[in-house]
Design a protein around this motif. Structure first.
Motif, short mmCIF file in Angstrom:
data_model
loop_
_atom_site.label_atom_id
_atom_site.label_comp_id
_atom_site.label_asym_id
_atom_site.label_seq_id
_atom_site.Cartn_x
_atom_site.Cartn_y
_atom_site.Cartn_z
N PHE A 83 0.84 -1.20 0.00
CA PHE A 83 0.00 0.00 0.00
C PHE A 83 0.87 1.25 0.00
O PHE A 83 0.69 2.16 -0.81
N TYR A 84 1.85 1.31 0.91
CA TYR A 84 2.70 2.50 0.99
C TYR A 84 3.64 2.61 -0.21
O TYR A 84 3.96 3.72 -0.63
N GLN A 85 4.07 1.48 -0.77
CA GLN A 85 4.90 1.53 -1.96
C GLN A 85 4.14 2.18 -3.12
O GLN A 85 4.73 2.92 -3.91
N GLN A 86 2.84 1.92 -3.21
CA GLN A 86 2.02 2.54 -4.26
C GLN A 86 1.97 4.06 -4.12
O GLN A 86 1.64 4.77 -5.07
N HIS A 87 2.28 4.55 -2.93
CA HIS A 87 2.23 5.99 -2.66
C HIS A 87 3.62 6.61 -2.56
O HIS A 87 3.79 7.69 -1.99
#
Length: 111
Positions: A83-87
């Motif tokens: 999730f955080y990698q996508q951001h």
């Protein structure tokens, strides 16, 4: 996480966001400290995978930019790393335990 671990000395200075449903009931939350740490990200289970977490994180990133808070980092539960990698965040350091849950420090990628 135990309630006693939810409150700390950063709460008063942090910028907080709250997602609400159409009745005004809270469904998600997050904060960013003056030191650039994003945390306390949580979305009620019926609202997960519907974009609430992304909306909260995008708002926190906007607030960081507006208040010139950088660099940005967070301690992600390992299951939330994608999730955080996508951001735009990437993993740094070693995995560690926090409140009995495996976590990974992540930092915002900079150009």
């Amino acid at each position: 996480m135990p309630k006693a671990l939810e409150w700390d000395d950063k709460d008063e200075q942090a910028l907080h966001v709250l997602a609400v449903d159409n009745t005004g009931a809270g469904i998600g939350t997050g904060r960013i400290s003056q030191e650039g740490q994003i945390g306390r990200m949580a979305v009620l289970s019926p609202w997960r995978n519907l974009g609430v977490g992304s909306a909260l994180l995008v708002k926190l990133l906007q607030l960081a930019s507006q208040h010139q808070i950088a660099p940005l980092f967070l301690n992600a539960q390992t299951k939330a790393i994608p999730f955080y990698q996508q951001h735009g965040f990437h993993c740094t350091g070693d995995e560690f335990m926090e409140a009995g849950i495996p976590h990974q420090r992540m930092e915002q990628k900079t150009d």
